[in-house]
Design a protein around this motif. Structure first.
Motif, mmCIF file in Angstrom:
data_model
loop_
_atom_site.group_PDB
_atom_site.id
_atom_site.type_symbol
_atom_site.label_atom_id
_atom_site.label_comp_id
_atom_site.label_asym_id
_atom_site.label_seq_id
_atom_site.Cartn_x
_atom_site.Cartn_y
_atom_site.Cartn_z
ATOM 1 N N ALA A 31 0.832 -1.077 0.050
ATOM 2 C CA ALA A 31 0.017 -0.218 -0.050
ATOM 3 C C ALA A 31 0.740 1.252 -0.020
ATOM 4 O O ALA A 31 0.628 2.136 -0.788
ATOM 5 N N VAL A 32 1.821 1.299 0.945
ATOM 6 C CA VAL A 32 2.865 2.362 0.782
ATOM 7 C C VAL A 32 3.745 2.424 -0.518
ATOM 8 O O VAL A 32 3.675 3.632 -1.149
ATOM 9 N N SER A 33 3.917 1.409 -0.862
ATOM 10 C CA SER A 33 4.586 1.374 -2.297
ATOM 11 C C SER A 33 3.668 1.974 -3.409
ATOM 12 O O SER A 33 4.071 3.023 -4.081
ATOM 13 N N ALA A 34 2.476 1.491 -3.445
ATOM 14 C CA ALA A 34 1.537 1.892 -4.667
ATOM 15 C C ALA A 34 1.351 3.348 -4.299
ATOM 16 O O ALA A 34 1.220 4.174 -5.407
ATOM 17 N N GLN A 35 1.212 4.290 -3.135
ATOM 18 C CA GLN A 35 1.085 5.401 -2.897
ATOM 19 C C GLN A 35 2.162 6.297 -3.347
ATOM 20 O O GLN A 35 1.931 7.196 -4.005
ATOM 21 N N TYR A 36 3.512 5.865 -2.983
ATOM 22 C CA TYR A 36 4.791 6.562 -3.222
ATOM 23 C C TYR A 36 5.023 6.649 -4.707
ATOM 24 O O TYR A 36 5.271 7.576 -5.242
ATOM 25 N N LEU A 37 4.907 5.482 -5.466
ATOM 26 C CA LEU A 37 5.191 5.198 -6.816
ATOM 27 C C LEU A 37 4.469 5.765 -7.759
ATOM 28 O O LEU A 37 4.592 5.903 -8.851
ATOM 29 N N GLY A 38 3.029 5.731 -7.327
ATOM 30 C CA GLY A 38 2.097 6.080 -8.417
ATOM 31 C C GLY A 38 1.702 4.787 -9.393
ATOM 32 O O GLY A 38 2.294 3.800 -9.455
ATOM 33 N N THR A 39 0.714 5.088 -9.897
ATOM 34 C CA THR A 39 0.071 3.985 -10.771
ATOM 35 C C THR A 39 1.204 3.271 -11.852
ATOM 36 O O THR A 39 1.109 2.225 -11.958
ATOM 37 N N GLU A 40 1.424 4.384 -12.388
ATOM 38 C CA GLU A 40 2.555 3.878 -13.530
ATOM 39 C C GLU A 40 3.731 3.219 -13.226
ATOM 40 O O GLU A 40 4.258 2.090 -13.525
#
Length: 172
Positions: A31-40
């Motif tokens: 969840a943290v990775s998805a938030q920081y990295l963004g969808t792309e």
């Protein structure tokens, strides 16, 4: 008989505890990775990981249940079964790593994707250790594997979150 049942319950408890810990930590880090990295960027990692997971399944040869069954039925030859299986998996994992690398370099045009393919392909080599986990399961010694896995998962999760906090690239 009660001692053996106690060892089995303890072994199972360690396995279950480690799985629950891994799932919770993976959920949080994901969840943290998805938030920081963004969808792309997060999508790029998952795109490559899906290809790698298919190769990982193939490199397992489907031997896990066969090896365990044979080791249980032939206690005097279990070392030979595990040794042969580890050698087979190492060879196939190395071939899989080379195949993924060649695929990435020949068919993937994006340099970032190529690097991510190669980095994640290293995981195919590391998956060979699962056979050692089965040996520890067979001997009812999962406590040691669970502790090692918990430590490794925790260290990797802290490392991943640290990279996100400092704003490292998706390759990092």
């Amino acid at each position: 008989r009660y001692i053996e049942q106690g060892r089995f319950v303890s072994n199972t408890s360690w396995m279950l505890g480690q799985r629950i810990y891994s799932m919770i930590l993976s959920l949080v880090v994901g969840a943290v990775s998805a938030q920081y990295l963004g969808t792309e960027n997060y999508g790029v990692i998952n795109y490559v990981a899906s290809y790698i997971s298919i190769i990982t399944m193939l490199s397992g040869l489907g031997l896990d249940s066969v090896i365990i069954a044979e080791a249980i039925n032939n206690k005097d030859r279990e070392d030979a079964f595990f040794g042969t299986a580890i050698c087979m998996r190492l060879v196939l994992a190395f071939v899989s790593f080379i195949a993924i690398t060649v695929f990435a370099l020949c068919f993937v045009k994006n340099r970032t994707l190529q690097v991510i393919f190669i980095i994640l392909a290293l995981g195919v080599l590391i998956q060979t250790y699962e056979l050692l986990t089965f040996w520890f399961q067979l001997k009812l010694l999962m406590k040691y594997v669970a502790i090692a896995n918990i430590a490794a998962i925790t260290i990797m999760s802290v490392w991943k979150i640290s990279l996100l906090i400092i704003g490292a690239s998706v390759i990092s």
